[in-house]
Every structure is written in structure tokens, then in C-alpha cells.
Design a protein around this motif. Structure first.
Motif, PDB file in Angstrom:
ATOM      1  N   ASN A 130       3.135   7.036   7.532  1.00  0.00           N
ATOM      2  CA  ASN A 130       3.699   8.371   7.681  1.00  0.00           C
ATOM      3  C   ASN A 130       3.977   8.976   6.314  1.00  0.00           C
ATOM      4  N   PRO A 131       3.955  10.305   6.202  1.00  0.00           N
ATOM      5  CA  PRO A 131       4.277  10.947   4.913  1.00  0.00           C
ATOM      6  C   PRO A 131       5.673  10.587   4.442  1.00  0.00           C
ATOM      7  N   ARG A 167      -2.749  16.802  -0.578  1.00  0.00           N
ATOM      8  CA  ARG A 167      -3.442  16.739   0.706  1.00  0.00           C
ATOM      9  C   ARG A 167      -4.309  15.489   0.810  1.00  0.00           C
ATOM     10  N   ASN A 168      -4.987  15.147  -0.282  1.00  0.00           N
ATOM     11  CA  ASN A 168      -5.830  13.955  -0.257  1.00  0.00           C
ATOM     12  C   ASN A 168      -5.003  12.685  -0.091  1.00  0.00           C
ATOM     13  N   LEU A 169      -3.826  12.648  -0.712  1.00  0.00           N
ATOM     14  CA  LEU A 169      -2.940  11.500  -0.523  1.00  0.00           C
ATOM     15  C   LEU A 169      -2.464  11.412   0.922  1.00  0.00           C
ATOM     16  N   ALA A 170      -2.206  12.566   1.548  1.00  0.00           N
ATOM     17  CA  ALA A 170      -1.804  12.577   2.960  1.00  0.00           C
ATOM     18  C   ALA A 170      -2.930  12.044   3.841  1.00  0.00           C
ATOM     19  N   ILE A 171      -4.171  12.388   3.495  1.00  0.00           N
ATOM     20  CA  ILE A 171      -5.323  11.873   4.247  1.00  0.00           C
ATOM     21  C   ILE A 171      -5.405  10.357   4.121  1.00  0.00           C
ATOM     22  N   LEU A 208       0.832  -1.199   0.000  1.00  0.00           N
ATOM     23  CA  LEU A 208       0.000   0.000   0.000  1.00  0.00           C
ATOM     24  C   LEU A 208       0.871   1.255   0.000  1.00  0.00           C
ATOM     25  N   ASP A 209       1.951   1.190   0.765  1.00  0.00           N
ATOM     26  CA  ASP A 209       2.896   2.302   0.834  1.00  0.00           C
ATOM     27  C   ASP A 209       3.484   2.574  -0.549  1.00  0.00           C
ATOM     28  N   LEU A 210       3.920   1.531  -1.235  1.00  0.00           N
ATOM     29  CA  LEU A 210       4.495   1.684  -2.574  1.00  0.00           C
ATOM     30  C   LEU A 210       3.467   2.272  -3.542  1.00  0.00           C
ATOM     31  N   TYR A 211       2.238   1.826  -3.444  1.00  0.00           N
ATOM     32  CA  TYR A 211       1.191   2.363  -4.323  1.00  0.00           C
ATOM     33  C   TYR A 211       0.988   3.853  -4.072  1.00  0.00           C
ATOM     34  N   LEU A 212       0.973   4.246  -2.822  1.00  0.00           N
ATOM     35  CA  LEU A 212       0.731   5.652  -2.495  1.00  0.00           C
ATOM     36  C   LEU A 212       1.943   6.530  -2.771  1.00  0.00           C
ATOM     37  N   GLY A 256     -10.821  12.461  -6.381  1.00  0.00           N
ATOM     38  CA  GLY A 256     -11.289  13.788  -5.999  1.00  0.00           C
ATOM     39  C   GLY A 256     -10.150  14.794  -5.951  1.00  0.00           C
ATOM     40  N   GLY A 257      -8.990  14.337  -5.501  1.00  0.00           N
ATOM     41  CA  GLY A 257      -7.816  15.211  -5.483  1.00  0.00           C
ATOM     42  C   GLY A 257      -7.403  15.641  -6.880  1.00  0.00           C
ATOM     43  N   TYR A 258      -7.454  14.694  -7.821  1.00  0.00           N
ATOM     44  CA  TYR A 258      -7.162  15.043  -9.209  1.00  0.00           C
ATOM     45  C   TYR A 258      -8.153  16.095  -9.719  1.00  0.00           C
ATOM     46  N   THR A 259      -9.428  15.877  -9.444  1.00  0.00           N
ATOM     47  CA  THR A 259     -10.461  16.785  -9.943  1.00  0.00           C
ATOM     48  C   THR A 259     -10.259  18.202  -9.421  1.00  0.00           C
ATOM     49  N   LEU A 260     -10.053  18.343  -8.103  1.00  0.00           N
ATOM     50  CA  LEU A 260      -9.866  19.671  -7.525  1.00  0.00           C
ATOM     51  C   LEU A 260      -8.560  20.315  -8.000  1.00  0.00           C
ATOM     52  N   SER A 261      -7.522  19.496  -8.155  1.00  0.00           N
ATOM     53  CA  SER A 261      -6.247  20.040  -8.651  1.00  0.00           C
ATOM     54  C   SER A 261      -6.412  20.615 -10.050  1.00  0.00           C
ATOM     55  N   ARG A 262      -7.168  19.925 -10.892  1.00  0.00           N
ATOM     56  CA  ARG A 262      -7.368  20.419 -12.260  1.00  0.00           C
ATOM     57  C   ARG A 262      -8.276  21.641 -12.277  1.00  0.00           C
TER      58      ARG A 262
END
Length: 198
Positions: free
Chosen positions: A189-190, A177-181, A84-88, A161-167
Motif C-alpha cells: 500500500n502507498p 507515480r512510477n513508485l506507486a506502480i 522491499l517496503d523499506l527500499y521503496l 524511467g520515473g527519474y528520466t521523465l521527472s527531469r
């Protein structure tokens, strides 16, 4: 300039992929694909019945590439939390948008040539997340008793959702921020990004 025999199809696919991801499917005309690829109309219709057939192959290739990435992550570690860490940690540029998410907003998403490959990819992604979340919860690596299926859907929703708001706002920090959530949700941890992806 005459295109070497056998190169026309690959040139069309390469040009179409570039233009679809940059401008969108509906906004990309066959004429733009001819111009970008250097391949003429006759050769186009020799290889593809129409633009829908072309986007179907483009998407199948994108799906295969991204699916291979998930398989490589699974092969790199036996620890589900590390997977999961590698994916994120995959590098994502919010303002570029998700490769597949870009197509979802097209009017043509109703067509099976476009919808079916994208649906298949997200089904594979959700399974990857659910399988690893289930195992991490079972091993006590994640201190949550949440349903793994629901949590996997939440992760995908946060990222998309993060992609959408970023665009919308042309600001990569929405996705960051969404990835951090998401990392907080699974107790990670980040960390800095390490790979390129969609």
C-alpha cells in the motif's frame, strides 16, 4: 590559504562529487574542481592521474554508500516484503535524478573507470531485489508467480524511467507515480517516504 596536509585528496573528492552530480562529468572541468576545492593543479595530479581516475574513486564511494544502505535494509528485517517496503520508502527527488543514472548519459560512460562501478552497483541492487522477491513469493507474501529476476528488472526500469521523465518535465510526480506502480506490483500500500537516498 594553505590547505592542511592530508586534506587535499578529500577536498578534491568532495568538490568533484558535488560538481559531477550538479553539472555532469563531461561538463565539469579540472579547473572547476580546483576552484571548488581550493586545491591547485599540482596537488590534483599528485593524488589522481587524471579526471577519469578521480571519477572512478567518486563512483566507488557512491557505490559503497548505496550498497551499505541495501545491507542495512536487509539487516533491519527478516521479512522480505518489509525489506522491499523499506527500499521503496527511500526518499527520492525525481527532478534531482538518480546519482548513477546521471552518469549513464555521459559520453564518458564507455570508459571502464565510470562504467564498471555503476554496473557493479546495479548488479547488487538487482540481486537485492531478486533475492527478496524470490523469498517473498516462496513464502506467499506476494501473490504473484512472476519470475523474480524479471520483476526486479521491471522495478529498476520503472524507477529509472520515473527519474528520466521527472527531469525532462521538471515534475517529481512522474517518479512518484512510477513508485506507486511498483508498490502495486508487489502488493504494498502507498506509504510516506522515510529516508534519504539516490
Amino acid at each position: 590559504m594553505r590547505i592542511p596536509k592530508g586534506e587535499g585528496r578529500e577536498r578534491l573528492l568532495s568538490a568533484a562529487t558535488k560538481l559531477f552530480l550538479k553539472n555532469g562529468y563531461d561538463a565539469t572541468s579540472p579547473q572547476a574542481i580546483y576552484a571548488e576545492s581550493g586545491v591547485g593543479q599540482g596537488s590534483f595530479y599528485h593524488h589522481f592521474a587524471n579526471k577519469d581516475a578521480l571519477v572512478h574513486v567518486v563512483l566507488l564511494r557512491l557505490v559503497e554508500s548505496e550498497s551499505n544502505r541495501l545491507r542495512e535494509i536487509n539487516a533491519r528485517s527478516s521479512n522480505p516484503l518489509s525489506r522491499l517496503d523499506l527500499y521503496l520508502q527511500i526518499t527520492r527527488v525525481g527532478t534531482d535524478g538518480c546519482k548513477f543514472g546521471r552518469f549513464v548519459y555521459e559520453a564518458s560512460i564507455r570508459k571502464p573507470e565510470m562504467a564498471d562501478p555503476i554496473r557493479a552497483y546495479f548488479a547488487e541492487l538487482l540481486k537485492f531485489l531478486e533475492d527478496n522477491l524470490s523469498e517473498a513469493i516462496r513464502r506467499g507474501l506476494i501473490d504473484r508467480q512472476e519470475d523474480a529476476k524479471a520483476l526486479s528488472q521491471t522495478i529498476v526500469s520503472q524507477i529509472q524511467g520515473g527519474y528520466t521523465l521527472s527531469r525532462i518535465y521538471q515534475d517529481d510526480t512522474f517518479l512518484e507515480r512510477n513508485l506507486a506502480i511498483v508498490r502495486q506490483l508487489v502488493g504494498l500500500n502507498p506509504v510516506p517516504n522515510i529516508a534519504n537516498a539516490s
